[in-house]
Design an enzyme around this catalytic site. Structure first.
Site, PDB file in Angstrom:
ATOM      1  CG  HIS A  81      95.386  49.779   9.930  1.00 14.15           C
ATOM      2  ND1 HIS A  81      95.584  49.724  11.292  1.00 14.15           N
ATOM      3  CD2 HIS A  81      96.504  50.337   9.404  1.00 14.15           C
ATOM      4  CE1 HIS A  81      96.785  50.219  11.588  1.00 14.15           C
ATOM      5  NE2 HIS A  81      97.358  50.595  10.457  1.00 14.15           N
ATOM      6  CE1 TYR A 108      91.156  43.419   9.088  1.00 15.22           C
ATOM      7  CE2 TYR A 108      92.227  43.921   6.997  1.00 15.22           C
ATOM      8  CZ  TYR A 108      91.666  44.337   8.187  1.00 15.22           C
ATOM      9  OH  TYR A 108      91.605  45.680   8.473  1.00 15.22           O
ATOM     10  NE  ARG A 161      91.460  48.616  12.624  1.00 14.72           N
ATOM     11  CZ  ARG A 161      91.316  47.771  11.618  1.00 14.72           C
ATOM     12  NH1 ARG A 161      90.407  47.968  10.686  1.00 14.72           N
ATOM     13  NH2 ARG A 161      92.065  46.688  11.527  1.00 14.72           N
TER      14      ARG A 161
HETATM   15  C1  LIG Z   1     107.566  49.174  15.476  1.00 17.22           C
HETATM   16  C2  LIG Z   1     106.511  49.073  14.414  1.00 17.22           C
HETATM   17  N1  LIG Z   1     106.272  47.908  13.799  1.00 17.22           N
HETATM   18  C3  LIG Z   1     105.326  47.826  12.836  1.00 17.22           C
HETATM   19  C4  LIG Z   1     104.600  48.932  12.479  1.00 17.22           C
HETATM   20  C5  LIG Z   1     103.539  48.820  11.381  1.00 17.22           C
HETATM   21  N2  LIG Z   1     102.209  48.957  11.968  1.00 17.22           N
HETATM   22  C6  LIG Z   1     101.547  50.144  11.939  1.00 17.22           C
HETATM   23  S1  LIG Z   1     100.060  50.044  12.694  1.00 17.22           S
HETATM   24  C7  LIG Z   1     100.264  48.417  13.038  1.00 17.22           C
HETATM   25  C8  LIG Z   1      99.185  47.663  13.782  1.00 17.22           C
HETATM   26  C9  LIG Z   1      99.059  48.087  15.206  1.00 17.22           C
HETATM   27  O1  LIG Z   1      97.920  47.513  15.783  1.00 17.22           O
HETATM   28  P1  LIG Z   1      97.407  47.912  17.201  1.00 17.22           P
HETATM   29  O2  LIG Z   1      98.528  48.108  18.139  1.00 17.22           O
HETATM   30  O3  LIG Z   1      96.372  46.936  17.582  1.00 17.22           O
HETATM   31  O4  LIG Z   1      96.750  49.368  16.987  1.00 17.22           O
HETATM   32  P2  LIG Z   1      95.525  49.794  16.042  1.00 17.22           P
HETATM   33  O5  LIG Z   1      96.120  50.185  14.722  1.00 17.22           O
HETATM   34  O6  LIG Z   1      94.588  48.662  15.952  1.00 17.22           O
HETATM   35  O7  LIG Z   1      94.930  50.974  16.724  1.00 17.22           O
HETATM   36  C10 LIG Z   1     101.490  47.943  12.548  1.00 17.22           C
HETATM   37  C11 LIG Z   1     101.941  46.558  12.674  1.00 17.22           C
HETATM   38  C12 LIG Z   1     104.887  50.139  13.122  1.00 17.22           C
HETATM   39  N3  LIG Z   1     104.232  51.257  12.858  1.00 17.22           N
HETATM   40  N4  LIG Z   1     105.847  50.201  14.102  1.00 17.22           N
END
Ligand SMILES: Cc1ncc(C[n+]2csc(CCOP(=O)(O)OP(=O)(O)O)c2C)c(N)n1
Ligand SMILES: [Mg+2]
Length: 388
Positions: A286, A295, A282
């Site tokens: 975020h 980070y 990425r």
């Molecule tokens: C069940 C749940 N727990 C926590 C979150 C908060 N949250 C939103 S995005 C994220 C990170 C997800 O990372 P990843 O799966 O690697 O996807 P990326 O954002 O990197 O595409 C988190 C922890 C959420 N949306 N849903």
């Protein structure tokens, strides 16, 4: 001369026991390659072709390039719209264009996509109206498009829940005799969620035609991959459920499409689910609300710029003589016009009926919802009277 039995045994050639046939390797056909599949070098020069992953036709790759360029321009425009207050939030997928576009190009129009919040680019590449794609992120409505019309589930914010939805839908489709495939986009972090494991397990047991496409972009917000999993690669997570799994260089567009083509063909042939892990990165924070300097180092981000999927594919297609300066300029112009039109349309203030909040929640509204809707209706009427 007498010989002892021991000496006799030593003197005669040793009889071999017939070899017991080796037990078949139960993981055969499931294990990912030791290294991610790669068909292009970082500079776009080709690597030796591989019979297990035939290269997609060059016309498909040219179309992939076109959609990746438009996708990146769309992504930059959406990021700009957050700064102008036109979007509440936007998770960029800059750097992940090969995965975003490869996922939809591997599918037929009647297949299903199960996206997360990060897949706005994939959905526009699928041909969905970009304003409808951004409706959720503007906060107007839960989903701006009609999921059944475009065979695309609403963008999923609760991590990994789409994994079980897709397993159910794909099982239902095959149960009714259709050869539809469902492709799930999921992030590295979300593979730690229970729903991911439940979805993959269900799909494996019931041979549901699902491709679980993990975009390992190295971070779950601020949590790096090393704090997320001890697995050697995320592709191993499919093997434990009996799902053939593969890893691919997610910034190599040719390899991404080749690997996904094989995964989709496997699912469509009725052989059950497939898991693909794409190693990517990425390039942006975020979301617009994230401070990535807390980070990760700028040098790390810079290092990934050299593996840019768009320049990589462009070099390859120029060398194949299916792309030249004029074609590149034409596609860039098309992308610019796409962004300009989106900007204009997003600058129009949307009109949203607050009462529509209560629609599409249940087929039959519950008594509580009816009561709440009445309360909102009365409050709105009172405000209108005050204003008059
Ligand atoms: C069940 C749940 N727990 C926590 C979150 C908060 N949250 C939103 S995005 C994220 C990170 C997800 O990372 P990843 O799966 O690697 O996807 P990326 O954002 O990197 O595409 C988190 C922890 C959420 N949306 N849903
Ligand atoms: Mg991630």
């Amino acid at each position: 001369m007498t010989t002892t039995p021991q000496a006799a045994r030593r003197a005669s050639p040793r009889k071999r026991r017939p070899a017991t046939p080796a037990a078949p390797d139960p993981s055969a056909g499931l294990m990912p390659q030791a290294e991610p599949v790669r068909l292009l070098n970082s500079d776009g020069t080709p690597l030796p072709s591989r019979p297990d992953y035939p290269e997609p036709p060059v016309e498909a790759l040219r179309e992939m390039y076109r959609r990746m360029v438009i996708g990146r321009r769309f992504d930059a425009q959406a990021t700009a719209l957050t700064k102008q207050g036109r979007l509440a939030v936007y998770p960029s997928s800059r750097g992940q264009e090969a995965c975003q576009v490869g996922g939809v190009l591997a599918l037929r129009d009647d297949d299903w996509v199960f996206p997360t919040y990060r897949e706005s680019m994939a959905l526009t590449a699928r041909g969905i109206d970009p304003v409808e794609v951004l409706t959720l992120l503007r906060g107007d409505w839960h989903c701006g498009y009609d999921p059944t019309a475009v065979r695309t589930a609403p963008q999923c914010t609760p991590l990994a829940t789409q994994c079980v939805h897709a397993a159910g839908l794909a099982y239902g489709e095959s149960y009714q005799g259709r050869d539809t495939v469902a492709l799930v986009y999921i992030g590295d972090g979300a593979t730690s969620e229970g729903d991911f494991h439940e979805g993959v397990n269900f799909a494996a047991v019931f041979k549901a035609p699902v491709v679980y496409f993990v975009q390992n972009n190295r971070y779950a917000i601020s949590v790096p991959l090393s704090r997320q999993t001890a697995a050697p690669t995320l592709a191993y997570k499919g093997v434990g459920y009996g799902v053939p799994s593969e890893q691919v260089d997610g910034n190599d567009p040719v390899a991404v499409l080749a690997v996904l083509n094989r995964a989709v063909a496997h699912a469509r042939a009725g052989k059950g689910p497939y898991l693909v892990e794409a190693h990517t990165y990425r390039m942006e924070p975020h979301t617009n609300a994230d401070d990535q300097t807390r980070y990760r180092d700028a040098e790390e981000v810079e290092a990934w710029r050299e593996r840019d999927p768009i320049t990589r594919l462009e070099s390859y297609l120029r060398a194949r003589e299916v792309l030249d300066d004029a074609a590149v300029a034409e596609i860039a112009e098309e992308a610019e016009a796409y962004a300009a039109r989106l900007r204009e349309r997003m600058n129009v203030q949307p009109t949203v009926d607050p009462l529509s909040l209560f629609e599409h929640v249940y087929a039959e509204p519950t008594p509580q919802l009816v009561e709440q809707r009445e309360q909102v209706r009365a409050e709105l009427a009172a405000t209108q009277e005050e204003d008059a």
